[in-house]
Design a protein around this motif. Structure first.
Motif, short mmCIF file in Angstrom:
data_model
loop_
_atom_site.label_atom_id
_atom_site.label_comp_id
_atom_site.label_asym_id
_atom_site.label_seq_id
_atom_site.Cartn_x
_atom_site.Cartn_y
_atom_site.Cartn_z
N LEU A 25 -10.51 27.93 -1.81
CA LEU A 25 -9.22 27.56 -1.36
C LEU A 25 -9.16 27.17 0.04
CD1 LEU A 25 -7.06 30.28 -3.52
CD2 LEU A 25 -7.22 27.90 -3.85
N ASN B 108 -6.06 26.82 1.53
CA ASN B 108 -4.61 27.22 1.82
C ASN B 108 -4.55 28.76 1.99
OD1 ASN B 108 -1.80 28.14 1.86
ND2 ASN B 108 -1.29 26.25 1.49
N ASP B 109 -4.32 29.27 3.35
CA ASP B 109 -4.65 30.70 3.49
C ASP B 109 -3.63 31.71 2.61
OD1 ASP B 109 -6.86 30.60 5.29
OD2 ASP B 109 -5.74 30.26 7.04
N SER B 110 -2.07 31.21 2.67
CA SER B 110 -1.18 31.91 2.07
C SER B 110 -1.28 31.94 0.49
CB SER B 110 0.17 31.32 2.35
OG SER B 110 0.12 30.19 1.91
N ILE B 111 -1.93 30.74 0.00
CA ILE B 111 -2.18 30.78 -1.42
C ILE B 111 -3.43 31.73 -1.79
CG2 ILE B 111 -3.14 29.42 -3.38
CD1 ILE B 111 -1.28 27.23 -2.15
N TYR B 112 -4.52 31.62 -0.68
CA TYR B 112 -5.51 32.56 -0.99
C TYR B 112 -5.30 34.13 -0.91
CZ TYR B 112 -9.88 35.08 0.52
OH TYR B 112 -10.86 35.83 0.32
N TYR C 146 2.03 31.42 -9.36
CA TYR C 146 1.14 30.28 -9.08
C TYR C 146 0.08 30.31 -10.41
CZ TYR C 146 2.78 29.87 -4.42
OH TYR C 146 3.72 29.78 -3.28
N SER D 175 -12.37 31.57 0.64
CA SER D 175 -11.40 30.80 1.37
C SER D 175 -12.26 29.86 2.30
CB SER D 175 -10.51 31.86 2.47
OG SER D 175 -9.80 31.12 3.52
N GLU E 110 -10.91 21.90 5.70
CA GLU E 110 -10.66 21.03 4.48
C GLU E 110 -11.49 21.65 3.29
OE1 GLU E 110 -8.09 18.52 2.35
OE2 GLU E 110 -8.01 19.37 4.66
N ASP F 76 -0.27 22.54 -3.96
CA ASP F 76 -1.33 22.17 -3.04
C ASP F 76 -2.56 21.53 -3.67
OD1 ASP F 76 -2.45 22.73 -0.12
OD2 ASP F 76 -3.82 23.69 -1.36
N ASN G 145 -5.58 21.27 -1.86
CA ASN G 145 -6.70 21.75 -1.11
C ASN G 145 -7.60 22.66 -1.64
OD1 ASN G 145 -8.29 21.61 1.39
ND2 ASN G 145 -6.81 23.00 2.71
#
Length: 645
Positions: free
Chosen positions: A288, A290-294, A314, A358, A363, A533, A535
């Motif tokens: 991933l 995206n840190d918040s999604i991670y 999610y 992460s 990217e 997202d 990414n």
């Protein structure tokens, strides 16, 4: 006849039968061995066994084995127990090895990775032609953990059949060739190798198991040659997809090691390598960006889908050329079209997410998880249930592998003339082709890749990319390979580095879209999935656990083959995690929008300046023609001057 007389005769008859049986047992020792229970030799203490033994012509004395903090584990002796010349008296037969742990290394005494390498086949010259590793069963150790006793587990009686047949044609002699012992240290994930390199020759019989009066039990030991080396894993993936398509790449798996040049000089070229490994396919590995999604997915890692749904809204989908959906953490199945579709060879729906990484601000598609980081993740994973080889949780791996591959234990001999091939379809699309779905592929075929290659300095000339392409190793392997090669060349012993290619597997890596479950979507639909997202990506690949070399074969100019056992620690081989090779959905909308906006601006400008456009064009043309008019004038003046003269 009176009752007393009948009773007396019966007693006498029973006594006669008993005496007869005793006489039979006394005169047929083979029958004694099979009929009389012998106390288990496994349970006796190691020092009790060693005391009084004569080893290499000298009675065992513990003081002859001093402790040494820098010492290595070595063999003290090898015991053949109760081999019999009688076929029906082999029930107590067993083989034991006694070890001296002079450095007092902390050994995981009864681990499944503790093994011994022994010869199981012989050629017409009575020399070993094949070795195999057998498990070791812990029997006992001394109080200070210096001396160990292990039993060799031969459940299929492979060793017994070999020595029994050999004894019948060689006057009762039995030969045991031992290459190495492998033991797992407490806290390690791979076994360590210890060189034995001995031939143990037994003849004669123990009392009760043959004619021991005329053929007493004797044992002598001789040294044999081994190749001690260390192993390193490497892999190679062509840039494009394999013929399977759907984000699948071919992966060539290799191992490199070194061999003393004296073996080639004495026995000929290295012609074959016998090896083993345990092969498994990892479950899906999610990367991933995206840190918040991670952080959100980290909280549901290793939870069932139902539990995950109660903690997060999610989910994620992967997409290839097909039109179905794969997801996790959502409540139902949805068809989201070509941009959210099903990955080739993935099993539909994932109940539990096992791997999560992460991209650390990079990217995701450009971020790689190194082989070392992936292996460390597997080692530190806190799971439950069954372990593979007593060390890695089985839940991290699928219960199948790719087509043509074998799950679990693999035994393979690679010949020098074996060839491997790879295919690479590289997508060639500009934005225009992407916009209209036009797909062009450039096919590259890598064939006639040698199974065994001796690496020379000529192979290492050029850039990193050129060298890796020539050797078929990934650029992430380059530094380690060059370091190893240089260390070998600078060593005191002349050795050569060999690359051994042994398997072509599939590597999967696909784009991932993160979605969220909305309470209400378009047209009043509930549980609607909204895109959050893109990414991210997901991959899966083969893992080669406890990969080890067992023996190597040399062949001289006359065709004579010599097999030498290898002494090396097993390794775990797994490639790095890399992003998808082609974005099959990859219309670069930013470029397209910029192009359209530019085109609109040009059209607007043309409309605005249309009334004066002819004058502008005339002015531009006049300016462009000025240099040509000047040149023409110069030539005309020169011509007129010539006429006047």
């Amino acid at each position: 006849m009176s009752r007393n007389k009948i009773l007396k005769n019966s007693v006498n008859f029973l006594i006669f039968i008993a005496v007869f049986l005793v006489a039979v047992l006394c005169f047929y020792p083979g029958e004694v061995a099979s009929a009389v229970a012998v106390p288990s030799f496994e349970s006796s203490a190691v020092l009790d066994d060693l005391e009084g033994m004569t080893i290499d012509g000298k009675v065992f004395n513990q003081t002859d084995y001093p402790k040494d903090p820098y010492g290595k584990i070595s063999a003290v002796t090898f015991v053949e127990y109760c081999f019999s010349q009688y076929a029906n008296a082999l029930g107590n037969y067993g083989l034991f090895i006694y070890l001296n742990n002079s450095s007092l290394t902390k050994i995981d005494d009864n681990h499944v990775l503790n093994k011994i390498s022994m010869a199981i086949e012989f050629n017409e010259n009575d020399m070993p032609s094949r070795y195999k590793k057998f498990s070791l069963k812990f029997c006992s150790k001394s109080a200070d953990c210096q001396f160990y006793k292990y039993k060799i587990i031969d459940n299929e009686n492979e060793i017994l059949r070999v020595v029994e047949n050999y004894a019948k044609s060689h006057g009762g002699q039995r030969n045991y060739y031992v290459g190495e012992v492998e033991l797992l240290k407490i806290g390690d994930y791979k076994a360590s190798e210890y060189n034995v390199g001995r031939q143990y020759v037994y003849e004669g019989f123990a009392k009760g198991y043959g004619d021991s009066d005329n053929f007493p039990l004797l044992m002598t030991s001789l040294g044999i040659k081994t190749i001690q080396t260390d192993l390193h894993y490497a892999f190679y993936r062509p840039d494009g997809e394999s013929s399977a398509g759907n984000y699948t790449q071919h992966q060539l798996n290799s191992v490199y090691f070194s061999v003393p040049d004296t073996y080639v000089e004495e026995y000929g070229l290295l012609s074959a390598v016998h090896m083993e490994w345990y092969e498994y396919l990892t479950k899906e590995i999610l990367v991933l960006g995206n840190d918040s999604i991670y952080d959100t997915f980290k909280s549901i890692l290793n939870l069932s889908k139902d539990d995950a749904m109660s903690l997060t809204k999610y989910g994620f989908t992967v997409h290839t050329d097909s039109m179905s959906t794969w997801y996790s953490g959502v409540s139902a199945y949805y068809n989201l079209g070509a941009f959210y579709s099903y990955m080739y060879d993935f099993s539909g729906e994932i109940d539990v997410l096992k791997y999560l990484f992460s991209s650390n601000g990079v990217e995701a598609k450009d971020y790689s998880v190194s082989s070392g980081d992936l292996l460390e993740y597997i080692q530190k994973f806190e799971g439950s249930g069954e372990l593979i080889n007593g060390k890695y949780y089985k839940e991290l791996f699928e219960d199948y592998v790719g087509e043509g591959r074998k799950i679990g234990y693999n035994d393979l001999t690679v010949q020098a003339d074996d060839k491997f091939s790879l295919t690479s379809y590289k997508l060639d699309q500009n934005w225009f082709k992407k916009l209209f779905g036009i797909k062009d592929y450039n096919l590259t075929v890598f064939d006639e890749i040698d199974g065994i290659v001796r690496v020379t300095s000529k192979d290492l000339v050029g850039s990193k990319s050129a060298v890796c392409s020539k050797l078929y190793i990934d650029e992430s392997n380059y530094d380690d390979f060059m370091r190893y090669y240089n260390e070998i060349q600078q060593g005191s012993e002349k050795r050569s580095v060999y690359l051994l290619r042994y398997a072509v597997t599939d590597y999967y890596s696909v784009p991932v879209t993160i979605v969220e479950r909305l309470t209400e979507g378009v047209h009043g639909l509930t549980n609607y999935l909204g895109k959050v997202d893109e990414n991210a990506y997901m991959s899966r690949q083969a893992a080669f656990l406890d990969l080890d070399l067992i023996d190597v074969t040399f062949r001289d100019k006359e065709g004579v083959e010599t097999v030498i056992p290898v002494v090396a620690s097993p390794i775990d081989g797994i490639g790095s995690v890399t992003g998808p090779v082609n974005d099959l959905n990859g219309v670069d909308w930013k470029k397209i929008v910029a192009f359209i906006l530019g085109l609109i601006i040009i059209i607007i400008l043309l409309i605005i300046f249309a009334p004066i456009l002819p004058y502008i064009l005339r002015a531009i043309l006049w300016i462009v023609l000025i240099p040509f008019k000047l040149i023409a004038g110069i030539f005309k003046a020169i011509k007129n001057k010539s006429k006047r003269e």
